[in-house]
Design a protein around this motif. Sequence first.
Motif, PDB file in Angstrom:
ATOM      1  N   LYS A 192      29.150  24.855  25.424  1.00 59.64           N
ATOM      2  CA  LYS A 192      28.289  25.542  26.474  1.00 59.64           C
ATOM      3  C   LYS A 192      28.899  25.319  27.684  1.00 59.64           C
ATOM      4  O   LYS A 192      29.891  24.904  28.170  1.00 59.64           O
ATOM      5  CB  LYS A 192      26.874  24.949  26.313  1.00 59.64           C
ATOM      6  N   GLY A 229      26.301  37.392  23.589  1.00 59.98           N
ATOM      7  CA  GLY A 229      24.971  37.502  24.181  1.00 59.98           C
ATOM      8  C   GLY A 229      25.156  39.049  24.872  1.00 59.98           C
ATOM      9  O   GLY A 229      26.169  39.684  24.767  1.00 59.98           O
ATOM     10  N   PRO A 258      25.449  41.049  28.350  1.00 58.30           N
ATOM     11  CA  PRO A 258      25.820  40.978  29.793  1.00 58.30           C
ATOM     12  C   PRO A 258      24.574  41.633  30.478  1.00 58.30           C
ATOM     13  O   PRO A 258      24.247  42.777  30.037  1.00 58.30           O
ATOM     14  CB  PRO A 258      26.992  41.596  30.089  1.00 58.30           C
ATOM     15  N   GLU A 259      24.091  41.424  31.695  1.00 56.95           N
ATOM     16  CA  GLU A 259      23.175  41.963  32.247  1.00 56.95           C
ATOM     17  C   GLU A 259      23.459  43.423  32.604  1.00 56.95           C
ATOM     18  O   GLU A 259      22.465  44.412  32.607  1.00 56.95           O
ATOM     19  CB  GLU A 259      22.696  41.505  33.748  1.00 56.95           C
ATOM     20  N   VAL A 274      28.422  37.000  30.493  1.00 55.98           N
ATOM     21  CA  VAL A 274      27.433  36.825  29.752  1.00 55.98           C
ATOM     22  C   VAL A 274      26.575  35.953  30.538  1.00 55.98           C
ATOM     23  O   VAL A 274      25.330  35.993  30.570  1.00 55.98           O
ATOM     24  CB  VAL A 274      27.385  36.489  28.282  1.00 55.98           C
ATOM     25  N   SER A 275      26.918  34.892  31.013  1.00 54.74           N
ATOM     26  CA  SER A 275      26.568  33.735  31.805  1.00 54.74           C
ATOM     27  C   SER A 275      27.568  33.061  32.647  1.00 54.74           C
ATOM     28  O   SER A 275      28.732  33.210  32.351  1.00 54.74           O
ATOM     29  CB  SER A 275      25.688  32.935  30.888  1.00 54.74           C
ATOM     30  N   GLY A 276      26.969  32.391  33.784  1.00 58.15           N
ATOM     31  CA  GLY A 276      28.100  31.557  34.380  1.00 58.15           C
ATOM     32  C   GLY A 276      28.901  32.953  35.466  1.00 58.15           C
ATOM     33  O   GLY A 276      28.306  33.731  35.593  1.00 58.15           O
ATOM     34  N   ARG A 277      29.945  32.147  35.763  1.00 64.86           N
ATOM     35  CA  ARG A 277      30.886  32.988  36.687  1.00 64.86           C
ATOM     36  C   ARG A 277      32.159  32.999  36.390  1.00 64.86           C
ATOM     37  O   ARG A 277      32.825  31.991  35.555  1.00 64.86           O
ATOM     38  CB  ARG A 277      30.712  32.529  38.118  1.00 64.86           C
ATOM     39  N   SER A 317      32.546  34.256  23.973  1.00 63.43           N
ATOM     40  CA  SER A 317      31.249  33.930  22.830  1.00 63.43           C
ATOM     41  C   SER A 317      31.957  33.399  21.878  1.00 63.43           C
ATOM     42  O   SER A 317      31.266  32.655  21.203  1.00 63.43           O
ATOM     43  CB  SER A 317      30.558  35.146  22.908  1.00 63.43           C
ATOM     44  N   GLY A 327      31.905  29.847  32.748  1.00 65.50           N
ATOM     45  CA  GLY A 327      31.493  30.999  32.395  1.00 65.50           C
ATOM     46  C   GLY A 327      31.635  31.461  31.164  1.00 65.50           C
ATOM     47  O   GLY A 327      32.584  30.978  30.352  1.00 65.50           O
ATOM     48  N   GLU A 328      30.890  32.412  30.376  1.00 62.25           N
ATOM     49  CA  GLU A 328      30.898  33.040  29.068  1.00 62.25           C
ATOM     50  C   GLU A 328      31.264  34.421  29.381  1.00 62.25           C
ATOM     51  O   GLU A 328      30.331  35.201  29.920  1.00 62.25           O
ATOM     52  CB  GLU A 328      29.595  32.589  28.258  1.00 62.25           C
TER      53      GLU A 328
END
Length: 795
Positions: free
Chosen positions: A567, A747, A749-750, A543-546, A558, A587-588
Amino acid sequence: MSALSKVVRAGVGRKRVQTLVMVLTTMMSVTACILATGLLVAAQGPYQRSFADQRGAHLNVLYDPAKATPAQLAATEHVPGVTASAGPYPAVTVQARSGPDTRIPPPGSPLPPLTLVGREQGGPMDDLHMLMGRWVAGPGEVVFLDGHSPLAVGDSMAFPDLPGRPTLKVVGIASSVSWSADGWVAPGQVPALTAPGTVPAQQYLYRFAHAATDAEVDADHAALVAAAPPGALTTATSYRPAQAEANRTAATFVPFVTAFGVIGLAMSVLIIGVVVSGAVSAATRRIGILKSLGFTPAQVVRAYVGQALIPAGIGTALGVLGGNVLSVPVLGLAHKALHGGLLGIPLWVDLAVPAVALAAVVATALVPALRAGRLRTVEALAVGRTAPGAKRATARGGGAAGSGPVAAVQRLIGRLPLPRALSLGLASPFNRPGRSATTAAAVVLGTAGVTLCVGLTLSLTGFQEGLTAEHAGKVVVEAPIDGSVKVPDHVDEAAVAGAIDARPGTRAWYSTVPTSVAVAGNTARSEVVAFSGDASWSGYQMVSGRWFNGPGEAVVGSGYLRANQAKVGDAITLTDQGRSTPVRITGEVLATNDLVFVDRAAPTALGSPVHAEAIAYHIDLTAGTDAKAYADGLDAAVRPLGLGAEPGGTHLNLVVLAMNTLAGTLTLLLIAVAGLGVLNTVLLDTRERVHDLGVFKALGMSPRQTVGMVLTSVCGSGLVAGLVGVPIGILVHHWVMPATASAAGVGVPEADLAVFAPSVVGPLILGGLVLALIGALLPATWAARTRTVTALRTE
């Protein structure tokens, strides 16, 4: 009034196709609205309804009977604020292992600590509903809490450390709105599960006058602690976590149901307006005849509103019936996903939706009916000879008589290097620009609905794959689920890795193993999972980070961030056996559970043991490799090492399945409504220009050319609808998905949001054209079959 009723009945009976379209349109619209409204109602507070139906408890409390007498415990039922109570029930917290006939986890695997309560299924509070299997019939059986069961129905659990080494067979799964226990047994079973030298705890269930917030529940808990002897109250479990999880699941349905409901309502109003307005416009000459016979303007208005209400009323009744029939499977699936809520459509929905639908019909019919009532008799008779706004296209060029922008566009189309029939078809929508625009708007909404459905299906499929990535791998190597091989205390991981690498067809692999590592200061119970190997293909979605790169880093779910108010970038401390090591969250990962993923080196540095029965190897195969043959060959290689290999399986998420089912159902209804709108519009245009068709046929137009002309008349609006509707659907999708994920506490993911590749968008744009062509096919066939003499006489 007798004459007026005859006019209404005659109008309905004479325009059979229009009447049928009106019936079907309102039926589809009401069905879609009934379903959407029903699910919205079901998603509003399903937990509260289940809590009331099952007489849930606000607090589940365990008392130590060694520190309080039965009279002292009974006195807690009269603490100020307590409105109801139940108990005492004997309760024990046990540490069991999976039994010999258990498949997953393997026999002998340790199970998490479980609180088992001896009680009946019903009672004055916390009525337990069976979801699978049956209730316990006596000693030797156990029923587990839905969603918290470590075993499946039919499996067993053993207690090798207790006298007599008792075993329990899982006979059912039950729902408890209070999460009052991990499982339930017969009261007579509790003594056999009680360790020597101890006594079972006593469970009481309470309801309070004020328990709507965490602060109020804490105050109620404090009142019980004060009323009981010191140290007697050992554990208190609130209903609030169960409520939060249920409401979070229910909230995920609201955004996309709202989107489909708004699209469906707007489309229904547009189509009904086109149908009713067209019916009045097509009867202008008949209105003049009625006025010449002495009908007043008010009677004309009532006649044409009545002609709209009769088929609309029939369609509404059928729509209510259809909505309730479809609600059985759709709301049944949603009920399972929501763990409660409605199983049928409420009566007020069955009354409110038809009332709104009929009010919309009256409102849309009233405008053209009032216009018809104001027409002068001579004007109506004269205008009725040729439909207002209809321009006679010339057979030669497909142009239009007169001047103005519309005529200019028609002349421009007539100059295009196209066959005469096609140019006539392209120019025909400009005869009725208002009607054509309204129908195109309905097709736009239909295309937007299809785009939204396709996008949601692709996104939710990817979402599900991310949530079930823990089961990734075309082949999985783990402890044999059939118990045919004794699992050793230590697995030779190097030998297993060598066997996997040596097997032809291996593309990549990684291993996972749950650990006993804890997170210091964690406000919830986190599961720390250690990885080794290449997990880049696993399907875990960031969702974010790596992803982590070494033992000093970690990726968390999450659910962990939500539970611990953390966070990405924060530092956490892993602890085990008195040792600790810091790691940083890089990362998340998409996961609703409280998960922490680390490199295998992190627990190794803490000296944490690896349980052989829990390790799993996930293997990806090269293209064209047969998973079954590969697994059979690898199984023979790893069985001497105490493991087994099997093809990986798929895992469905019930919430995702319910969303996809409902989205597909509503989309099919929207497509049907849009197609009916096109059919009605083209039919009206064709009948208004039936004399022109006779002229064209007399000049040599063949039936095939007639079909081409009629179909071409919707090509422009269909293509424009696709170009406009697809972007609208994408925009709505980009609002619905984040709102749905946010309601679920995660969240997006892209990768799950960017699903509209050119290969998807292209067919969707053409979908508007296809939808328009399908709607126009029946009128085109009717026009082609109309005899030339019949068409020429229709003037």
